[in-house]
Design an enzyme around this catalytic site. Structure first.
Site, PDB file in Angstrom:
ATOM      1  N   HIS A  19      44.121  40.400  52.274  1.00 19.72           N
ATOM      2  CA  HIS A  19      42.839  40.586  51.579  1.00 19.72           C
ATOM      3  C   HIS A  19      41.734  39.803  52.301  1.00 19.72           C
ATOM      4  CE1 HIS A  19      45.560  41.195  47.867  1.00 19.72           C
ATOM      5  NE2 HIS A  19      45.062  42.389  48.174  1.00 19.72           N
ATOM      6  N   LYS A  43      49.289  47.889  35.214  1.00 24.26           N
ATOM      7  CA  LYS A  43      50.346  47.077  35.837  1.00 24.26           C
ATOM      8  C   LYS A  43      50.472  45.743  35.099  1.00 24.26           C
ATOM      9  CE  LYS A  43      49.178  48.278  40.645  1.00 24.26           C
ATOM     10  NZ  LYS A  43      48.636  47.688  41.872  1.00 24.26           N
ATOM     11  N   ARG A  93      47.426  49.435  55.405  1.00 24.02           N
ATOM     12  CA  ARG A  93      48.427  48.734  56.214  1.00 24.02           C
ATOM     13  C   ARG A  93      49.244  49.705  57.046  1.00 24.02           C
ATOM     14  NH1 ARG A  93      50.435  45.862  50.950  1.00 24.02           N
ATOM     15  NH2 ARG A  93      50.128  48.043  50.490  1.00 24.02           N
ATOM     16  N   SER A 131      50.983  41.914  47.965  1.00 21.85           N
ATOM     17  CA  SER A 131      51.091  40.973  46.836  1.00 21.85           C
ATOM     18  C   SER A 131      52.468  41.095  46.184  1.00 21.85           C
ATOM     19  CB  SER A 131      50.009  41.273  45.798  1.00 21.85           C
ATOM     20  OG  SER A 131      48.728  41.084  46.358  1.00 21.85           O
TER      21      SER A 131
HETATM   22  O1  PNS Z   1      45.179  46.423  44.570  1.00 16.93           O
HETATM   23  P1  PNS Z   1      45.388  47.774  43.989  1.00 16.93           P
HETATM   24  O2  PNS Z   1      46.290  47.679  42.788  1.00 16.93           O
HETATM   25  O3  PNS Z   1      45.866  48.787  44.984  1.00 16.93           O
HETATM   26  O4  PNS Z   1      43.924  48.267  43.479  1.00 16.93           O
HETATM   27  C1  PNS Z   1      43.770  49.486  42.809  1.00 16.93           C
HETATM   28  C2  PNS Z   1      42.354  49.644  42.219  1.00 16.93           C
HETATM   29  C3  PNS Z   1      42.015  48.469  41.312  1.00 16.93           C
HETATM   30  C4  PNS Z   1      41.353  49.726  43.326  1.00 16.93           C
HETATM   31  C5  PNS Z   1      42.370  50.969  41.411  1.00 16.93           C
HETATM   32  O5  PNS Z   1      43.463  50.970  40.546  1.00 16.93           O
HETATM   33  C6  PNS Z   1      41.107  51.209  40.591  1.00 16.93           C
HETATM   34  O6  PNS Z   1      40.040  51.392  41.120  1.00 16.93           O
HETATM   35  N1  PNS Z   1      41.257  51.185  39.243  1.00 16.93           N
HETATM   36  C7  PNS Z   1      40.151  51.400  38.314  1.00 16.93           C
HETATM   37  C8  PNS Z   1      40.344  52.676  37.512  1.00 16.93           C
HETATM   38  C9  PNS Z   1      39.703  53.880  38.206  1.00 16.93           C
HETATM   39  O7  PNS Z   1      38.553  53.842  38.577  1.00 16.93           O
HETATM   40  N2  PNS Z   1      40.494  54.970  38.341  1.00 16.93           N
HETATM   41  C10 PNS Z   1      40.019  56.197  38.944  1.00 16.93           C
HETATM   42  C11 PNS Z   1      40.025  56.184  40.461  1.00 16.93           C
HETATM   43  S1  PNS Z   1      41.625  56.271  41.108  1.00 16.93           S
END
Ligand code: PNS
Length: 165
Positions: A19, A43, A93, A131
């Site tokens: 990150h 999660k 990645r 993570s």
């Molecule tokens: O670190 P992560 O878990 O891969 O991050 C995922 C994240 C937080 C970027 C994604 O889950 C997110 O944007 N969640 C908010 C809900 C949302 O907007 N959903 C619609 C788009 S997929």
């Protein structure tokens, strides 16, 4: 000229060197990064939102106003609109990350056509860092010192009640 701010969203449970690499490289291109921690994730997380915000704030303290750490709930695009930011940055990645990331980028675009998602390829040394694996290795007593900051090592140790490793 006005400063260009970008959004770097994620769960950050916990923040890793991967990150930080993305944040550093965003700052090579843009003026400011808003690190946005999702607070209502489906999660189950090891660290609370408050703990993740604290860890991230410590991580980027030295960057001053260039890095803001905030939490959000609900849709990312709604948060982005409130922040008046239309650039979302995500790290990739491996090719295996691409399916999920492209789906999210397309969904966000369909929700808000003005949003652009930019992908930065992880540095080779961070290409295996996640993570999830950091938590697993740490919970089983392995060292994650090369993968996360000293503050995160400490936080993991106190979660898993481990002696220093
Ligand atoms: O670190 P992560 O878990 O891969 O991050 C995922 C994240 C937080 C970027 C994604 O889950 C997110 O944007 N969640 C908010 C809900 C949302 O907007 N959903 C619609 C788009 S997929």
């Amino acid at each position: 000229m006005s400063k260009v701010r970008v959004l770097f969203p994620g769960t950050f449970d916990p923040p890793t060197n991967g990150h930080s690499d993305i944040v550093d490289r965003c700052l090579n291109i843009f003026d400011c990064v808003v690190v946005a921690v999702l607070s209502n994730s489906a999660k189950t997380t090891l660290f609370t939102v408050k703990e993740r915000l604290e860890l991230l704030k410590l991580e980027y303290k030295q960057y001053g106003k260039k890095v803001e750490v905030l939490s959000f709930s609900g849709l990312l695009v709604d948060f982005a609109k409130r922040q008046k930011i239309n650039i979302v940055v995500r790290g990739l990645r491996a090719i295996s990350d691409f399916d999920y990331e492209a789906q999210m980028a397309l969904m966000n675009k369909s929700l808000w056509p003005d949003v652009e998602t930019l992908f930065l390829t992880a540095k080779e040394e961070n290409s295996y860092v996640s993570s999830t694996l950091v938590k697993q290795v740490s919970s089983l007593g392995g060292s994650v010192r090369k993968l996360v900051s000293a503050n995160v090592v400490k936080a993991l140790q106190s979660k898993f009640h481990k002696r220093p490793i």
